[in-house]
Design a protein around this motif. Structure first.
Motif, PDB file in Angstrom:
ATOM      1  N   VAL A 536       0.818  -1.216   0.000  1.00  0.00           N
ATOM      2  CA  VAL A 536       0.000   0.000   0.000  1.00  0.00           C
ATOM      3  C   VAL A 536       0.855   1.272   0.000  1.00  0.00           C
ATOM      4  CG1 VAL A 536      -1.965  -1.114   1.096  1.00  0.00           C
ATOM      5  CG2 VAL A 536      -0.210  -0.072   2.532  1.00  0.00           C
ATOM      6  N   LEU A 537       2.160   1.117  -0.205  1.00  0.00           N
ATOM      7  CA  LEU A 537       3.044   2.285  -0.304  1.00  0.00           C
ATOM      8  C   LEU A 537       3.031   2.771  -1.751  1.00  0.00           C
ATOM      9  CD1 LEU A 537       6.077   1.008   1.812  1.00  0.00           C
ATOM     10  CD2 LEU A 537       4.135   2.387   2.576  1.00  0.00           C
ATOM     11  N   LYS A 538       2.702   4.019  -1.969  1.00  0.00           N
ATOM     12  CA  LYS A 538       2.390   4.517  -3.311  1.00  0.00           C
ATOM     13  C   LYS A 538       3.586   4.490  -4.252  1.00  0.00           C
ATOM     14  CE  LYS A 538      -1.338   7.475  -1.597  1.00  0.00           C
ATOM     15  NZ  LYS A 538      -1.823   8.859  -1.446  1.00  0.00           N
ATOM     16  N   ARG A 539       4.750   4.879  -3.775  1.00  0.00           N
ATOM     17  CA  ARG A 539       5.921   4.887  -4.646  1.00  0.00           C
ATOM     18  C   ARG A 539       6.413   3.460  -4.902  1.00  0.00           C
ATOM     19  NH1 ARG A 539       6.358   8.698  -0.755  1.00  0.00           N
ATOM     20  NH2 ARG A 539       6.542  10.895  -1.341  1.00  0.00           N
ATOM     21  N   SER A 540       6.461   2.667  -3.850  1.00  0.00           N
ATOM     22  CA  SER A 540       6.961   1.295  -3.986  1.00  0.00           C
ATOM     23  C   SER A 540       6.046   0.436  -4.837  1.00  0.00           C
ATOM     24  CB  SER A 540       7.138   0.674  -2.596  1.00  0.00           C
ATOM     25  OG  SER A 540       7.991   1.458  -1.791  1.00  0.00           O
ATOM     26  N   LYS A 541       4.743   0.737  -4.825  1.00  0.00           N
ATOM     27  CA  LYS A 541       3.789  -0.032  -5.620  1.00  0.00           C
ATOM     28  C   LYS A 541       4.138  -0.003  -7.105  1.00  0.00           C
ATOM     29  CE  LYS A 541      -0.622   0.509  -5.202  1.00  0.00           C
ATOM     30  NZ  LYS A 541      -1.127  -0.886  -5.277  1.00  0.00           N
ATOM     31  N   LYS A 542       4.739   1.074  -7.549  1.00  0.00           N
ATOM     32  CA  LYS A 542       5.067   1.180  -8.969  1.00  0.00           C
ATOM     33  C   LYS A 542       6.094   0.128  -9.389  1.00  0.00           C
ATOM     34  CE  LYS A 542       4.095   6.131  -9.079  1.00  0.00           C
ATOM     35  NZ  LYS A 542       4.648   7.496  -9.305  1.00  0.00           N
ATOM     36  N   PHE A 543       6.941  -0.286  -8.452  1.00  0.00           N
ATOM     37  CA  PHE A 543       7.900  -1.353  -8.745  1.00  0.00           C
ATOM     38  C   PHE A 543       7.232  -2.728  -8.668  1.00  0.00           C
ATOM     39  CE2 PHE A 543      10.431   2.184  -7.187  1.00  0.00           C
ATOM     40  CZ  PHE A 543      11.533   2.189  -8.020  1.00  0.00           C
ATOM     41  N   ILE A 544       6.276  -2.884  -7.752  1.00  0.00           N
ATOM     42  CA  ILE A 544       5.724  -4.198  -7.436  1.00  0.00           C
ATOM     43  C   ILE A 544       4.521  -4.560  -8.301  1.00  0.00           C
ATOM     44  CG2 ILE A 544       4.757  -5.610  -5.581  1.00  0.00           C
ATOM     45  CD1 ILE A 544       7.731  -4.860  -5.261  1.00  0.00           C
ATOM     46  N   ASP A 545       3.653  -3.606  -8.599  1.00  0.00           N
ATOM     47  CA  ASP A 545       2.387  -3.909  -9.278  1.00  0.00           C
ATOM     48  C   ASP A 545       2.542  -4.670 -10.591  1.00  0.00           C
ATOM     49  OD1 ASP A 545       0.897  -2.913  -7.257  1.00  0.00           O
ATOM     50  OD2 ASP A 545       0.297  -1.048  -8.265  1.00  0.00           O
ATOM     51  N   PRO A 546       3.515  -4.354 -11.450  1.00  0.00           N
ATOM     52  CA  PRO A 546       3.605  -5.099 -12.719  1.00  0.00           C
ATOM     53  C   PRO A 546       3.931  -6.579 -12.560  1.00  0.00           C
ATOM     54  CG  PRO A 546       4.816  -3.019 -12.844  1.00  0.00           C
ATOM     55  CD  PRO A 546       4.461  -3.219 -11.407  1.00  0.00           C
ATOM     56  N   ILE A 547       4.457  -6.981 -11.423  1.00  0.00           N
ATOM     57  CA  ILE A 547       4.855  -8.382 -11.233  1.00  0.00           C
ATOM     58  C   ILE A 547       4.009  -9.054 -10.152  1.00  0.00           C
ATOM     59  CG2 ILE A 547       7.229  -8.047 -11.986  1.00  0.00           C
ATOM     60  CD1 ILE A 547       8.054  -7.721  -9.069  1.00  0.00           C
ATOM     61  N   TYR A 548       2.889  -8.407  -9.784  1.00  0.00           N
ATOM     62  CA  TYR A 548       2.117  -8.846  -8.619  1.00  0.00           C
ATOM     63  C   TYR A 548       0.770  -9.411  -9.039  1.00  0.00           C
ATOM     64  CZ  TYR A 548       0.229  -8.662  -3.865  1.00  0.00           C
ATOM     65  OH  TYR A 548      -0.308  -8.985  -2.634  1.00  0.00           O
ATOM     66  N   GLN A 549       0.423 -10.555  -8.481  1.00  0.00           N
ATOM     67  CA  GLN A 549      -0.850 -11.205  -8.766  1.00  0.00           C
ATOM     68  C   GLN A 549      -1.893 -10.745  -7.752  1.00  0.00           C
ATOM     69  OE1 GLN A 549      -1.841 -13.519 -11.289  1.00  0.00           O
ATOM     70  NE2 GLN A 549      -3.809 -12.930 -10.414  1.00  0.00           N
ATOM     71  N   VAL A 550      -2.876  -9.969  -8.225  1.00  0.00           N
ATOM     72  CA  VAL A 550      -3.934  -9.504  -7.325  1.00  0.00           C
ATOM     73  C   VAL A 550      -5.007 -10.585  -7.226  1.00  0.00           C
ATOM     74  CG1 VAL A 550      -3.505  -7.094  -7.879  1.00  0.00           C
ATOM     75  CG2 VAL A 550      -5.209  -8.375  -9.193  1.00  0.00           C
ATOM     76  N   TRP A 551      -5.809 -10.456  -6.188  1.00  0.00           N
ATOM     77  CA  TRP A 551      -6.913 -11.401  -6.011  1.00  0.00           C
ATOM     78  C   TRP A 551      -7.993 -11.107  -7.036  1.00  0.00           C
ATOM     79  CZ3 TRP A 551      -8.614 -15.812  -4.484  1.00  0.00           C
ATOM     80  CH2 TRP A 551      -9.970 -16.022  -4.247  1.00  0.00           C
ATOM     81  N   GLU A 552      -8.344 -12.106  -7.807  1.00  0.00           N
ATOM     82  CA  GLU A 552      -9.373 -11.952  -8.824  1.00  0.00           C
ATOM     83  C   GLU A 552     -10.737 -12.216  -8.202  1.00  0.00           C
ATOM     84  OE1 GLU A 552      -8.447 -14.572 -11.985  1.00  0.00           O
ATOM     85  OE2 GLU A 552      -6.530 -13.612 -12.461  1.00  0.00           O
ATOM     86  N   ASP A 553     -11.564 -11.177  -8.200  1.00  0.00           N
ATOM     87  CA  ASP A 553     -12.899 -11.313  -7.620  1.00  0.00           C
ATOM     88  C   ASP A 553     -13.688 -12.374  -8.373  1.00  0.00           C
ATOM     89  OD1 ASP A 553     -12.506  -9.385  -5.712  1.00  0.00           O
ATOM     90  OD2 ASP A 553     -13.189  -7.760  -7.014  1.00  0.00           O
ATOM     91  N   MET A 554     -14.444 -13.133  -7.601  1.00  0.00           N
ATOM     92  CA  MET A 554     -15.256 -14.179  -8.223  1.00  0.00           C
ATOM     93  C   MET A 554     -16.463 -13.564  -8.921  1.00  0.00           C
ATOM     94  SD  MET A 554     -15.210 -17.254  -5.443  1.00  0.00           S
ATOM     95  CE  MET A 554     -13.682 -18.075  -5.046  1.00  0.00           C
ATOM     96  N   SER A 555     -16.945 -14.271  -9.917  1.00  0.00           N
ATOM     97  CA  SER A 555     -18.111 -13.791 -10.647  1.00  0.00           C
ATOM     98  C   SER A 555     -19.346 -13.824  -9.761  1.00  0.00           C
ATOM     99  CB  SER A 555     -18.347 -14.671 -11.885  1.00  0.00           C
ATOM    100  OG  SER A 555     -18.662 -15.998 -11.480  1.00  0.00           O
ATOM    101  N   ALA A 556     -20.387 -13.124 -10.183  1.00  0.00           N
ATOM    102  CA  ALA A 556     -21.618 -13.058  -9.390  1.00  0.00           C
ATOM    103  C   ALA A 556     -22.213 -14.449  -9.208  1.00  0.00           C
ATOM    104  CB  ALA A 556     -22.628 -12.133 -10.077  1.00  0.00           C
ATOM    105  N   GLU A 557     -22.119 -15.277 -10.248  1.00  0.00           N
ATOM    106  CA  GLU A 557     -22.691 -16.631 -10.130  1.00  0.00           C
ATOM    107  C   GLU A 557     -21.934 -17.474  -9.121  1.00  0.00           C
ATOM    108  OE1 GLU A 557     -21.715 -16.419 -13.840  1.00  0.00           O
ATOM    109  OE2 GLU A 557     -23.623 -15.654 -14.569  1.00  0.00           O
ATOM    110  N   GLU A 558     -20.580 -17.326  -9.143  1.00  0.00           N
ATOM    111  CA  GLU A 558     -19.774 -18.098  -8.196  1.00  0.00           C
ATOM    112  C   GLU A 558     -20.062 -17.682  -6.758  1.00  0.00           C
ATOM    113  OE1 GLU A 558     -15.611 -19.299 -10.315  1.00  0.00           O
ATOM    114  OE2 GLU A 558     -15.955 -17.162 -10.009  1.00  0.00           O
TER     115      GLU A 558
END
Length: 621
Positions: A536-558
């Protein structure tokens, strides 16, 4: 009679050409005339002047020949602490060059002055303080925004390298001084940034100090990290957002200088986009981004990863990781330096996983270290976007095979029962498997669904879940519930009977407060944390976000399928119901107040965090 003073003429300074100037023991009249001709480097009041006879080189040559009088005068003046406060940095280039030559000659002739000189140079690695006094009261004390600061830092580094040419052991003497001079972590962001920047520069031309310098920096970062929890940072950002929103809507009614105000906000906006509201997080973010930039500069040459340099840096950082990070519980952000380094090449990610795996399976390691290694393995496999599926499968095979061997060893033993103290590493490995499966199950089943299901069935989750060690009771409820829902969907293992029995066996703690009674149970007996939860650090996120797997929200049906209530007849046949009717009835689940860890497991202000903490029930069969 006062002892004669040393007097010298520096090139580039206005000085008398009289031969008397170059002699020692000049008369008071000669000294007075000399003061009028010398530049402000020597006679800036109220600082003491420093006067030498002849050049420094000549004095040192005389000393080597056995003429010690001049040198003793020089030494006595250098022992005066005012010598270290001389403003030599902001002088003409000629004066600076002569001063640097003087430092080199001084330490080569008398190494007793090495430490004071190094200490003086290190003191210039932070911005000077500007103090404004009214009487005896400091009314202002702030960093000096000097435009010449980068040039001054360059000169200081030149001075260190010059001294090192004369005294090869300079790095050995320098490191304790750098540790001593490190600013307190509560100092201004600018002060900390400048000092860390200069330390990293030193590590480039004194490579023998790199390990110690990186260890010092990461140790200081950890002190900041443990004082800036993820929840605290998010709360501060949310509060600031709400406050700014309210302020803007109110000011809009009365803003008479609307154009001027809008222009001011436009100018200030980009500069503040990356600024953290939380003061400790702001310091941490600046220093973390500095370290990550340094790592990239070291490892990349002409846009490509240099294997040799990256290996050397990896060795330094993995040792620091073992010493500082692995034993530290629930640090939020500092460990991302390993995450970032491993993204440079797959080989380093695999080496990191192998290193953690050895820590986990080695019974000679303390249980707390083995459990931490399990946490890192699970979080790294789940979050590292750069790890291919084949590597994930290999790690799951290793972990699951070790779990089955562990169960084989326990089946005939007397300790085959659920106990965190006895089987902590086992439960940590189980949670790593469950957590990785929750994040990666779509990839594991993508392509050929039949082959994916065959692979998952070969892991034999059912034996692990149904074992007497009962990992579903110990692992984090949010992980357990997602694991149960997904395995139930694909008919890999049915966990809900065990979950319900575990829920009813947990003895709730009734706590009376001013707001009424509340029911709590221990939802995190492993005291687990996931070290690579979202940054959640704004500057550091720029280094991490391109290589980071975020949690994929499940679909409404799931989500709708997972939230359907469980049939009560599934658990009606259970014998252990002594708590029935004695706790608040929330369908079939005991009401649980989330533990302090639950805030680290999810990101309430963002949809890109970990899976939300909720109890999911299976759809009717």
């Amino acid at each position: 009679m006062a002892a004669p003073l040393l007097h010298t003429r520096l090139p580039g300074d206005a000085a008398a050409s009289s031969p008397a100037v170059k002699t020692l023991g000049a008369s008071r009249t000669g000294i007075s005339n000399m003061r009028a001709l010398e530049n402000d480097f020597f006679n800036s009041p109220p600082r003491k002047t420093v006067r030498f006879g002849g050049t420094v080189t000549e004095v040192l040559l005389k000393y080597k020949k056995g003429e010690t009088n001049d040198f003793e005068l020089l030494k006595n003046q250098l022992l005066d602490p005012d010598i270290k406060r001389l403003p030599w940095l902001n002088r003409s280039q000629t004066v600076v060059e002569e001063y640097l030559a003087f430092l080199g000659n001084l330490v080569s002739a008398q190494t007793v002055f090495l430490r004071p000189c190094l200490s003086m140079i290190a003191s210039h690695f932070v911005p000077p303080r500007v103090i404004i006094k009214e009487g005896d009261v400091d009314v202002s004390d702030s960093d000096d925004e000097d435009d010449n600061l980068p040039a001054n830092f360059d000169t200081c580094h030149r001075a260190l390298q010059i001294i090192a040419r004369y005294v090869p052991s300079t790095p050995w003497f320098l490191m304790p001084i750098l540790v001593e001079k490190f600013p307190f972590v509560r100092k201004s962001e600018r002060t900390l940034e400048c000092y860390v920047h200069n330390l990293l520069r030193i590590s480039v031309y004194f490579p023998t100090l790199r390990h110690e310098i990186l260890e010092l920096i990461i140790e200081k970062l950890l002190k900041l990290d443990v004082n800036a929890s993820r929840q605290g940072i998010e709360d501060a950002e949310e509060t600031a957002t709400q406050t700014c929103g309210g302020t803007d809507s109110t000011e809009g009614l009365f803003n008479m200088d609307e154009d001027e105000e809008t222009e001011h906000e436009t100018k200030a906006g980009p500069e503040r986009l990356d600024q953290m509201v939380h003061p400790v997080a702001e310091r941490l973010d600046i220093l973390m981004s500095l370290v990550l930039s340094y790592m990239k500069d070291v490892c990349y040459v002409d846009g490509k990863v240099d294997n040799g340099k990256t290996k050397d840096l990896y060795r330094d950082l993995i040792n620091i990781f073992d010493k500082l990070l692995l034993p530290t519980h629930a640090s939020c952000h500092v460990q991302f330096f390993m995450f970032y380094l491993c993204s440079f090449k797959l080989g380093f990610a695999e080496a990191f996983l192998e290193h953690l795996w050895k820590k986990l399976q080695d019974p000679s390691n303390p249980a707390i270290i083995r459990q931490a290694a399990g946490n890192y393995i699970g979080s790294f496999l789940a979050r590292a976007k750069f790890i291919p599926l084949i590597t994930v499968k290999s790690c799951l095979d290793l972990l699951v095979n070790w779990l089955h061997i562990y169960l084989n060893n326990q089946d005939s033993g007397t300790k085959a029962f659920c106990d965190v103290a006895l089987h902590g590493p086992f439960y940590s490995a189980c949670q790593a498997v469950f957590y990785t499966f929750v994040f990666r199950h779509k990839q594991l089943l993508s392509g050929n669904l039949k082959e994916g299901l065959q692979y998952l069935q070969s892991l034999n989750f059912e034996r692990i879940v149904m074992s007497q060690l009962n990992p579903l009771k110990i692992c984090l409820p949010s992980v357990v519930n997602f694991f149960a829902a997904i395995t139930n969907k694909y008919q890999l293992v049915f966990c809900y009977t065990i979950i319900e029995r575990n829920n009813r066996q947990m003895l709730p703690v009734i706590r009376s407060t001013a707001g009424g009674d509340s029911v709590q149970t221990c939802t995190n007996p492993l005291d687990t944390f996931f070290p690579f939860d979202p940054c959640v650090l704004k500057r550091s996120k720029k280094f991490i976000d391109p290589i980071y797997q975020v949690w994929e929200d499940m679909s409404a049906e799931e989500l709708q399928e997972f939230k359907k209530p469980m049939k009560k007849d599934i658990v009606e046949d259970e014998d252990d119901d002594f708590l029935k009717g004695e706790v608040p009835q929330n369908d079939t689940v005991i009401g649980i107040t989330p533990s302090s860890f639950d805030t680290h497991f999810r990101s309430p202000s963002s949809s890109v965090g970990s899976p939300p903490v909720l109890y999911m029930q299976p759809s009717p069969l």
